[in-house]
Scaffold this motif. Structure first.
Motif, PDB file in Angstrom:
ATOM      1  N   LEU A 181      18.916 -22.816  28.111  1.00 44.94           N
ATOM      2  CA  LEU A 181      18.468 -21.807  27.122  1.00 44.94           C
ATOM      3  C   LEU A 181      18.981 -20.409  27.261  1.00 44.94           C
ATOM      4  O   LEU A 181      18.720 -20.050  28.455  1.00 44.94           O
ATOM      5  CB  LEU A 181      16.808 -21.815  27.123  1.00 44.94           C
ATOM      6  CG  LEU A 181      16.119 -21.355  26.120  1.00 44.94           C
ATOM      7  CD1 LEU A 181      16.736 -21.769  24.598  1.00 44.94           C
ATOM      8  CD2 LEU A 181      14.569 -21.167  26.331  1.00 44.94           C
ATOM      9  N   LYS A 182      19.566 -19.894  26.391  1.00 47.33           N
ATOM     10  CA  LYS A 182      20.263 -18.638  26.482  1.00 47.33           C
ATOM     11  C   LYS A 182      19.555 -17.425  25.535  1.00 47.33           C
ATOM     12  O   LYS A 182      19.704 -16.387  25.880  1.00 47.33           O
ATOM     13  CB  LYS A 182      21.817 -18.748  25.972  1.00 47.33           C
ATOM     14  CG  LYS A 182      22.475 -19.877  27.222  1.00 47.33           C
ATOM     15  CD  LYS A 182      23.964 -19.778  26.752  1.00 47.33           C
ATOM     16  CE  LYS A 182      24.821 -20.864  27.564  1.00 47.33           C
ATOM     17  NZ  LYS A 182      26.011 -21.068  26.996  1.00 47.33           N
ATOM     18  N   THR A 183      18.967 -17.964  24.497  1.00 45.28           N
ATOM     19  CA  THR A 183      18.743 -16.947  23.418  1.00 45.28           C
ATOM     20  C   THR A 183      17.253 -17.130  22.935  1.00 45.28           C
ATOM     21  O   THR A 183      17.166 -18.295  22.665  1.00 45.28           O
ATOM     22  CB  THR A 183      19.370 -16.910  22.354  1.00 45.28           C
ATOM     23  OG1 THR A 183      20.913 -16.557  22.728  1.00 45.28           O
ATOM     24  CG2 THR A 183      19.213 -15.737  21.186  1.00 45.28           C
ATOM     25  N   ILE A 184      16.294 -16.394  22.970  1.00 41.03           N
ATOM     26  CA  ILE A 184      14.978 -16.408  22.397  1.00 41.03           C
ATOM     27  C   ILE A 184      15.045 -15.310  21.587  1.00 41.03           C
ATOM     28  O   ILE A 184      14.915 -13.944  21.942  1.00 41.03           O
ATOM     29  CB  ILE A 184      13.870 -16.333  23.486  1.00 41.03           C
ATOM     30  CG1 ILE A 184      14.274 -17.597  24.399  1.00 41.03           C
ATOM     31  CG2 ILE A 184      12.534 -16.631  22.848  1.00 41.03           C
ATOM     32  CD1 ILE A 184      12.817 -17.672  25.575  1.00 41.03           C
ATOM     33  N   ARG A 185      14.482 -15.435  20.342  1.00 38.80           N
ATOM     34  CA  ARG A 185      14.198 -14.510  19.310  1.00 38.80           C
ATOM     35  C   ARG A 185      12.711 -14.678  18.866  1.00 38.80           C
ATOM     36  O   ARG A 185      12.496 -15.671  18.292  1.00 38.80           O
ATOM     37  CB  ARG A 185      15.092 -14.577  18.128  1.00 38.80           C
ATOM     38  CG  ARG A 185      16.418 -14.356  18.802  1.00 38.80           C
ATOM     39  CD  ARG A 185      17.543 -14.562  17.400  1.00 38.80           C
ATOM     40  NE  ARG A 185      18.789 -14.548  17.906  1.00 38.80           N
ATOM     41  CZ  ARG A 185      19.719 -14.216  17.255  1.00 38.80           C
ATOM     42  NH1 ARG A 185      19.778 -13.462  16.277  1.00 38.80           N
ATOM     43  NH2 ARG A 185      21.043 -14.351  17.720  1.00 38.80           N
ATOM     44  N   ILE A 186      11.824 -13.893  19.046  1.00 38.15           N
ATOM     45  CA  ILE A 186      10.725 -13.895  18.831  1.00 38.15           C
ATOM     46  C   ILE A 186      10.073 -12.375  17.737  1.00 38.15           C
ATOM     47  O   ILE A 186      10.370 -11.625  18.056  1.00 38.15           O
ATOM     48  CB  ILE A 186       9.292 -14.015  19.876  1.00 38.15           C
ATOM     49  CG1 ILE A 186       9.889 -13.100  20.898  1.00 38.15           C
ATOM     50  CG2 ILE A 186       9.421 -15.487  20.483  1.00 38.15           C
ATOM     51  CD1 ILE A 186       8.819 -13.028  22.124  1.00 38.15           C
ATOM     52  N   GLU A 187       9.360 -12.756  16.593  1.00 41.40           N
ATOM     53  CA  GLU A 187       9.139 -11.850  15.710  1.00 41.40           C
ATOM     54  C   GLU A 187       7.567 -12.167  15.346  1.00 41.40           C
ATOM     55  O   GLU A 187       7.235 -13.300  15.041  1.00 41.40           O
ATOM     56  CB  GLU A 187      10.048 -11.689  14.432  1.00 41.40           C
ATOM     57  CG  GLU A 187      11.490 -11.636  14.890  1.00 41.40           C
ATOM     58  CD  GLU A 187      12.317 -11.400  13.510  1.00 41.40           C
ATOM     59  OE1 GLU A 187      11.833 -11.195  12.670  1.00 41.40           O
ATOM     60  OE2 GLU A 187      13.720 -11.529  13.845  1.00 41.40           O
ATOM     61  N   ASN A 188       7.118 -10.877  15.249  1.00 42.62           N
ATOM     62  CA  ASN A 188       5.698 -10.825  14.399  1.00 42.62           C
ATOM     63  C   ASN A 188       4.564 -11.871  15.371  1.00 42.62           C
ATOM     64  O   ASN A 188       4.164 -12.590  14.616  1.00 42.62           O
ATOM     65  CB  ASN A 188       5.320 -11.210  13.109  1.00 42.62           C
ATOM     66  CG  ASN A 188       6.706 -10.309  12.353  1.00 42.62           C
ATOM     67  OD1 ASN A 188       6.626  -9.165  12.556  1.00 42.62           O
ATOM     68  ND2 ASN A 188       7.198 -10.714  11.373  1.00 42.62           N
ATOM     69  N   ILE A 189       4.735 -11.729  16.600  1.00 46.14           N
ATOM     70  CA  ILE A 189       4.095 -12.420  17.504  1.00 46.14           C
ATOM     71  C   ILE A 189       3.150 -11.528  18.477  1.00 46.14           C
ATOM     72  O   ILE A 189       3.575 -11.345  19.639  1.00 46.14           O
ATOM     73  CB  ILE A 189       4.617 -13.436  18.194  1.00 46.14           C
ATOM     74  CG1 ILE A 189       5.397 -14.554  17.233  1.00 46.14           C
ATOM     75  CG2 ILE A 189       3.753 -14.501  19.071  1.00 46.14           C
ATOM     76  CD1 ILE A 189       6.211 -15.541  18.161  1.00 46.14           C
ATOM     77  N   PRO A 190       2.083 -10.814  18.035  1.00 46.99           N
ATOM     78  CA  PRO A 190       1.583  -9.868  18.849  1.00 46.99           C
ATOM     79  C   PRO A 190       1.074 -10.336  20.058  1.00 46.99           C
ATOM     80  O   PRO A 190       0.615  -9.571  20.809  1.00 46.99           O
ATOM     81  CB  PRO A 190       0.552  -9.461  17.937  1.00 46.99           C
ATOM     82  CG  PRO A 190       0.178 -10.434  16.833  1.00 46.99           C
ATOM     83  CD  PRO A 190       1.351 -11.247  16.628  1.00 46.99           C
ATOM     84  N   GLU A 191       0.393 -11.703  20.421  1.00 49.80           N
ATOM     85  CA  GLU A 191       0.108 -12.083  21.569  1.00 49.80           C
ATOM     86  C   GLU A 191       1.026 -11.789  22.687  1.00 49.80           C
ATOM     87  O   GLU A 191       0.603 -12.402  24.007  1.00 49.80           O
ATOM     88  CB  GLU A 191      -0.362 -13.429  21.463  1.00 49.80           C
ATOM     89  CG  GLU A 191      -1.529 -13.985  20.376  1.00 49.80           C
ATOM     90  CD  GLU A 191      -1.187 -13.606  19.094  1.00 49.80           C
ATOM     91  OE1 GLU A 191       0.070 -13.568  18.504  1.00 49.80           O
ATOM     92  OE2 GLU A 191      -2.146 -13.751  18.069  1.00 49.80           O
ATOM     93  N   CYS A 192       2.267 -11.731  22.515  1.00 46.65           N
ATOM     94  CA  CYS A 192       3.207 -11.299  23.535  1.00 46.65           C
ATOM     95  C   CYS A 192       3.046  -9.970  24.092  1.00 46.65           C
ATOM     96  O   CYS A 192       3.282  -8.960  23.376  1.00 46.65           O
ATOM     97  CB  CYS A 192       4.673 -11.417  23.126  1.00 46.65           C
ATOM     98  SG  CYS A 192       5.202 -13.199  22.659  1.00 46.65           S
ATOM     99  N   THR A 193       2.605  -9.836  25.521  1.00 50.22           N
ATOM    100  CA  THR A 193       2.672  -8.523  25.995  1.00 50.22           C
ATOM    101  C   THR A 193       3.292  -8.454  27.258  1.00 50.22           C
ATOM    102  O   THR A 193       3.771  -9.333  27.666  1.00 50.22           O
ATOM    103  CB  THR A 193       1.007  -8.160  26.163  1.00 50.22           C
ATOM    104  OG1 THR A 193       0.558  -9.308  27.446  1.00 50.22           O
ATOM    105  CG2 THR A 193       0.198  -8.746  24.983  1.00 50.22           C
TER     106      THR A 193
END
Length: 218
Positions: free
Chosen positions: A165-177
């Protein structure tokens, strides 16, 4: 080197085009050339139309998107597609957008049928943390893009030690802090983490970069 970027990204999908004449097969309401490596299915209506996908022997990328597909592709459709083992073995790129009908259990069953998946992109789905362990079992997975889903960054603990796994793209996930920084540090070969619409602060991003000896781009 892992580069962490917080920015908006637009995905442009190429249509399935053939460089030479081939048999045309009706799938998802459209005539497609049988040598297509990419199928963009935006007009899916019935599970029966999925059977034609098996005729595409060169298929690598399968995109299930569009309003009609989002309205009609449900758990029963996911089960039908999951039963098509040859399709699952061929496809290395799977994408679905704007779908609220497939449940997390349906997603887990569907994804488990794509053992050679390298890229998965899901936007506006109900995918949650219970689905992530299924993705984590895919040894060739290189990229994940999740936007407007039910996952949390804590769920990415499932990928600890995943060496492809080389790339992670996360959008509009406010639970990420910022407290989730260690989750991504545990993914050994992560090269690019793109975050947008999360609760990561600049300090949190820098903490990941410092641990991985990288540069920050925000």
């Amino acid at each position: 080197m892992c580069r962490i970027v917080a920015l908006a990204t637009t995905l442009v999908l190429l249509s399935a085009a053939s460089a030479y004449a081939a048999k045309r097969i009706p799938v998802c309401g459209t005539q497609r050339e049988s040598n297509a490596a990419l199928l963009s299915c935006a007009a899916f209506k019935t599970n029966a139309s999925l059977m034609a996908i098996a005729d595409f022997k060169s298929l690598k990328k399968l995109v299930l998107d569009g309003r009609t597909t989002a309205q009609n592709f449900k758990d029963s459709s996911a089960k039908k597609l999951a039963s098509m083992k040859e399709v699952g073995e061929r496809v290395t790129w799977l994408e679905m957008g704007r779908n609220k009908k497939v449940t997390p259990a349906g997603w887990s069953e569907l994804l488990a049928s794509f053992p050679n998946l390298k890229v998965f992109k899901g936007t506006q789905t109900v995918i949650d943390d219970s689905v992530l362990p299924t993705l984590a079992k895919m040894p060739q997975l290189e990229e994940i893009w999740l936007s407007d889903s039910k996952v949390t960054c804590s769920g990415f603990k499932a990928f600890a030690g995943h060496d492809k796994l080389k790339t992670i793209r996360i959008e509009n996930i406010p639970e990420c802090t910022d407290a989730d920084a260690s989750v991504f540090i545990a993914i050994p070969n992560l090269k690019l983490l793109m975050v947008r619409g999360t609760d990561f602060s600049e300090a949190g991003v820098e903490a990941i970069n410092e641990e991985l000896e990288t540069r920050v781009g925000i």
